[in-house]
Design a protein around this motif. Structure first.
Motif, PDB file in Angstrom:
ATOM      1  N   ALA A   1       0.983  -1.386  -0.016  1.00 65.42           N
ATOM      2  CA  ALA A   1       0.107   0.198   0.137  1.00 65.42           C
ATOM      3  C   ALA A   1       0.740   1.561  -0.039  1.00 65.42           C
ATOM      4  O   ALA A   1       1.177   2.521  -0.487  1.00 65.42           O
ATOM      5  CB  ALA A   1      -1.170   0.128   0.993  1.00 65.42           C
ATOM      6  N   ARG A   2       1.821   0.621   0.914  1.00 62.15           N
ATOM      7  CA  ARG A   2       3.177   2.077   0.635  1.00 62.15           C
ATOM      8  C   ARG A   2       3.337   3.199  -0.818  1.00 62.15           C
ATOM      9  O   ARG A   2       3.800   4.334  -0.894  1.00 62.15           O
ATOM     10  CB  ARG A   2       3.976   1.603   2.128  1.00 62.15           C
ATOM     11  N   ARG A   3       3.350   2.202  -0.923  1.00 62.29           N
ATOM     12  CA  ARG A   3       4.349   1.797  -2.858  1.00 62.29           C
ATOM     13  C   ARG A   3       3.523   3.157  -3.646  1.00 62.29           C
ATOM     14  O   ARG A   3       4.035   3.434  -4.288  1.00 62.29           O
ATOM     15  CB  ARG A   3       4.358   1.520  -3.755  1.00 62.29           C
ATOM     16  N   VAL A   4       1.830   3.381  -3.453  1.00 64.90           N
ATOM     17  CA  VAL A   4       1.633   4.294  -3.832  1.00 64.90           C
ATOM     18  C   VAL A   4       2.331   6.161  -4.031  1.00 64.90           C
ATOM     19  O   VAL A   4       1.632   7.090  -4.235  1.00 64.90           O
ATOM     20  CB  VAL A   4      -0.007   4.108  -3.394  1.00 64.90           C
ATOM     21  N   PHE A   5       3.367   5.479  -2.628  1.00 63.46           N
ATOM     22  CA  PHE A   5       3.250   6.993  -2.425  1.00 63.46           C
ATOM     23  C   PHE A   5       4.822   7.533  -2.983  1.00 63.46           C
ATOM     24  O   PHE A   5       5.123   8.391  -3.242  1.00 63.46           O
ATOM     25  CB  PHE A   5       3.576   7.170  -0.676  1.00 63.46           C
ATOM     26  N   TYR A   6       5.051   6.144  -4.121  1.00 64.05           N
ATOM     27  CA  TYR A   6       6.528   6.055  -4.258  1.00 64.05           C
ATOM     28  C   TYR A   6       6.583   6.517  -6.050  1.00 64.05           C
ATOM     29  O   TYR A   6       5.826   6.787  -6.607  1.00 64.05           O
ATOM     30  CB  TYR A   6       7.651   5.296  -4.856  1.00 64.05           C
ATOM     31  N   ALA A   7       7.924   7.890  -6.147  1.00 65.18           N
ATOM     32  CA  ALA A   7       7.694   8.330  -8.012  1.00 65.18           C
ATOM     33  C   ALA A   7       7.647   7.386  -8.506  1.00 65.18           C
ATOM     34  O   ALA A   7       8.531   5.728  -8.263  1.00 65.18           O
ATOM     35  CB  ALA A   7       8.933   9.138  -8.120  1.00 65.18           C
ATOM     36  N   PRO A   8       7.303   6.408  -9.705  1.00 64.56           N
ATOM     37  CA  PRO A   8       6.611   7.934 -10.744  1.00 64.56           C
ATOM     38  C   PRO A   8       5.642   8.110 -10.253  1.00 64.56           C
ATOM     39  O   PRO A   8       4.787   7.267 -10.528  1.00 64.56           O
ATOM     40  CB  PRO A   8       7.172   7.414 -11.839  1.00 64.56           C
ATOM     41  N   TYR A   9       5.132   9.791  -9.629  1.00 71.23           N
ATOM     42  CA  TYR A   9       3.915   9.819  -9.418  1.00 71.23           C
ATOM     43  C   TYR A   9       3.151   9.631 -10.884  1.00 71.23           C
ATOM     44  O   TYR A   9       3.988  10.106 -11.904  1.00 71.23           O
ATOM     45  CB  TYR A   9       3.575  11.472  -9.812  1.00 71.23           C
ATOM     46  N   THR A  10       2.063   9.130 -10.898  1.00 69.39           N
ATOM     47  CA  THR A  10       1.322   9.306 -12.083  1.00 69.39           C
ATOM     48  C   THR A  10      -0.756  10.247 -12.025  1.00 69.39           C
ATOM     49  O   THR A  10      -0.255   9.572 -10.643  1.00 69.39           O
ATOM     50  CB  THR A  10       1.298   7.477 -12.515  1.00 69.39           C
TER      51      THR A  10
ATOM     52  N   THR B   1      -1.703   9.182  -7.693  1.00 66.45           N
ATOM     53  CA  THR B   1      -3.174  10.954  -7.861  1.00 66.45           C
ATOM     54  C   THR B   1      -4.701  11.261  -7.354  1.00 66.45           C
ATOM     55  O   THR B   1      -5.146  11.392  -6.265  1.00 66.45           O
ATOM     56  CB  THR B   1      -2.659  12.710  -8.316  1.00 66.45           C
ATOM     57  N   ALA B   2      -5.177  10.392  -7.745  1.00 61.99           N
ATOM     58  CA  ALA B   2      -6.541  10.299  -7.705  1.00 61.99           C
ATOM     59  C   ALA B   2      -6.762   9.370  -6.211  1.00 61.99           C
ATOM     60  O   ALA B   2      -7.290   9.368  -6.004  1.00 61.99           O
ATOM     61  CB  ALA B   2      -7.106   9.455  -8.981  1.00 61.99           C
ATOM     62  N   ILE B   3      -6.089   7.974  -6.737  1.00 63.05           N
ATOM     63  CA  ILE B   3      -6.550   7.090  -5.625  1.00 63.05           C
ATOM     64  C   ILE B   3      -6.056   7.756  -4.257  1.00 63.05           C
ATOM     65  O   ILE B   3      -7.102   7.529  -3.181  1.00 63.05           O
ATOM     66  CB  ILE B   3      -5.402   6.333  -5.525  1.00 63.05           C
ATOM     67  N   ILE B   4      -5.265   8.441  -4.318  1.00 61.02           N
ATOM     68  CA  ILE B   4      -4.264   9.564  -3.073  1.00 61.02           C
ATOM     69  C   ILE B   4      -5.489  10.178  -3.075  1.00 61.02           C
ATOM     70  O   ILE B   4      -6.117  10.287  -1.057  1.00 61.02           O
ATOM     71  CB  ILE B   4      -3.031   9.917  -3.265  1.00 61.02           C
ATOM     72  N   SER B   5      -5.709  11.512  -3.042  1.00 59.80           N
ATOM     73  CA  SER B   5      -6.566  12.274  -3.472  1.00 59.80           C
ATOM     74  C   SER B   5      -8.155  11.475  -2.792  1.00 59.80           C
ATOM     75  O   SER B   5      -8.806  12.036  -1.901  1.00 59.80           O
ATOM     76  CB  SER B   5      -7.054  12.895  -4.522  1.00 59.80           C
TER      77      SER B   5
END
Length: 502
Positions: free
Chosen positions: A444-453, A457-461
């Motif tokens: 789950a933490r990997r969603v915060f790692y670059a490269p950003y897509t 962004t939509a998931i985190i938001s």
């Protein structure tokens, strides 16, 4: 001055070394230091009472109740509650912290400096010290030289009871205080006047040292047209003339309507006679001004004033009678500076609204007292004024309630203490997060790692965005939940009855 500076530096280094070695950090160490302090208080109660009599002619009742026993009870409270105070504080965990442990740890600050005041020469150094020890700090304590007998007794007793590698007590005048303020501390706790408080804050700023300033100011006492004047006056008189008016939270002046003045004065005359007899100078229950300098300062405030009660003084005895002044003007010196003595001016305003505007036009007081039988008037003052503390139909008693914070705002001070609040003052609230399942949560933490897509962004938001609280829906769900609960209880009761029949 150079020698004093060297001594101050050596004391600071000694206490800081003790802190670094962990001599005050553990629960066991804190309890031991507190018990040592408690023994010092308990075994020398009479000596402290006698010392305060020498300094201020303070009656035994005042020395016992609001000084020695007050400190003793504060120490007992810290010993009894310390284990609970030291526990990490759990906090609510939002989406960003799901799966992790989030809590607040209270860490000791390090080395603290405590500068006491002369008007309560026992209580004012001891109370902050109790909180500093409970929070795990080392400390340097500087009692006031203006109350020399109490300061000397502290100097004699302190090394006999306390670990002087962790806690140092130093006496002396402003030169000593200046030398101490040149050193770097992790917190400075000062009790005294606003003018000296500014000097302390400037000195602390050089090292970015946080400060607690317990200062003073002019505390108004408002008497509403709708109240029992006799009760109000007895409380203002007992509070004002306690310790000969040398109390930071004492009422500084009365505000009442012009047509109430005669009744207020009559009740004050009755109260003074009831408390101290025909001649307060001969009363064992009435104290003295601390020294000649303060005596002259207080007497100077009487120049040009209309004295209705008292006014007598004796410089050789440092005696100033309980004094009441009428028709005080806003521009008079007695209405401009903190009196800190047994002078009580009466200032006339006609309505609560006028009184509120007047209070708000001045520096924020340490305490504000309002007497009224109309709770709406009390609420009006409480909500429309700003003060360190507020009392409706009571006076000064808030200072003895350990569950209330004691402190000012603006020119009357910054920070607060008493009870657990002292422990909090000398603690750093450290934000802590621990992820015990970090290998599992890595996906789950990997969603915060670059490269950003855009997808990330939509998931985190979506995950982190907070939603406005819909109170209507919240109420609907609460009612629905209650209905469901009642239905379940009904089913359970029905089932139990059926079993009983079988």
């Amino acid at each position: 001055m150079a020698d004093i500076g060297v001594d101050a530096k050596m004391m600071v280094e000694k206490c800081r070394r003790a802190f670094d070695e962990g001599k005050t950090r553990s629960y066991e160490a804190r309890i031991q230091h507190l018990q040592n302090l408690l023994r010092m208080i308990a075994e020398n109660k009479k000596a402290f009472v006698d010392a305060m009599y020498k300094d201020l002619r303070k009656p035994e009742f005042e020395s016992v109740t609001f000084e020695v026993d007050f400190g003793y009870n504060e120490c007992i409270l810290a010993i009894n509650e310390l284990q609970q105070w030291m526990k990490p504080e759990k906090v609510a965990i939002p989406m960003a912290g799901v799966g992790k442990q989030c809590f607040i740890n209270r860490d000791p600050l390090g080395l603290v400096l405590i500068i006491g005041a002369w008007n309560y020469p026992f209580q004012l150094p001891i109370h902050p010290l109790i909180g500093a020890i409970a929070a795990g700090n080392t400390a340097i304590i500087k009692p006031s030289e203006v109350s020399p007998a109490t300061a000397q007794l502290f100097e004699e007793l302190f090394p006999k009871y306390m670990d002087t590698s962790c806690f140092q007590l130093v006496t002396g005048d402003a030169v000593v205080t200046t030398a101490l303020l040149e050193q770097r501390f992790d917190h400075i706790f000062f009790t005294g006047s606003t003018s000296i408080g500014k000097i302390v804050q400037m000195a602390a700023a050089k090292h970015l040292t946080p400060v607690t300033l317990e200062l003073g100011g002019k505390c108004p006492f408002y008497i509403d047209s709708n109240c029992d004047i006799d009760v109000a006056v007895h409380r203002v008189a007992s509070s004002k003339f306690y310790n000969a008016g040398q109390t930071c939270i004492a009422p500084d002046f009365i505000i009442c309507r012009k047509d109430q003045t005669d009744r207020v004065v009559s009740c004050l005359r009755k109260a003074v006679k009831e408390f101290f007899g025909e001649n307060p100078k001969n009363s064992r229950d009435y104290g003295r001004v601390v020294n000649a300098r303060h005596f002259k300062r207080i007497c100077a405030l009487l120049d040009g004033q209309e004295i209705e009660i008292g006014g007598e003084s004796d410089e050789d005895d440092l005696y100033i009678a309980p004094t009441v002044i009428i028709n005080a003007k806003d521009t008079d010196g007695i209405m401009q500076e903190e009196i800190f003595g047994p002078l009580l001016p009466i200032f006339n305003l006609e309505t609560p609204e006028e009184a509120i505007r007047f209070i708000n036009s001045r520096e924020k007081p340490l305490a504000l007292y309002v007497f009224s039988s109309n709770m709406r008037v009390i609420d009006q003052f409480r909500n429309q004024t700003s003060s360190g503390m507020f009392c409706g139909n009571e006076c000064m008693v808030q200072g003895g309630v350990e569950t209330l914070p004691f402190g000012g705002i603006g020119h009357s001070g910054t920070g607060n203490y008493h009870g657990k609040f002292t422990f909090e003052t000398f603690s750093h609230r450290k934000a802590c997060m621990v992820d015990p399942m970090y290998t599992v949560s890595e996906l789950a933490r990997r969603v915060f790692y670059a490269p950003y897509t855009d997808r990330k962004t939509a998931i985190i938001s979506w995950i982190l965005r907070k939603k406005p609280k819909n109170r209507t829906m919240s109420f609907f769900f609460q009612v629905t939940g209650l209905v469901v609960l009642l239905a379940v209880l009904y089913k359970v009761i029905h089932w139990v009855k059926g079993c009983m029949r079988k």
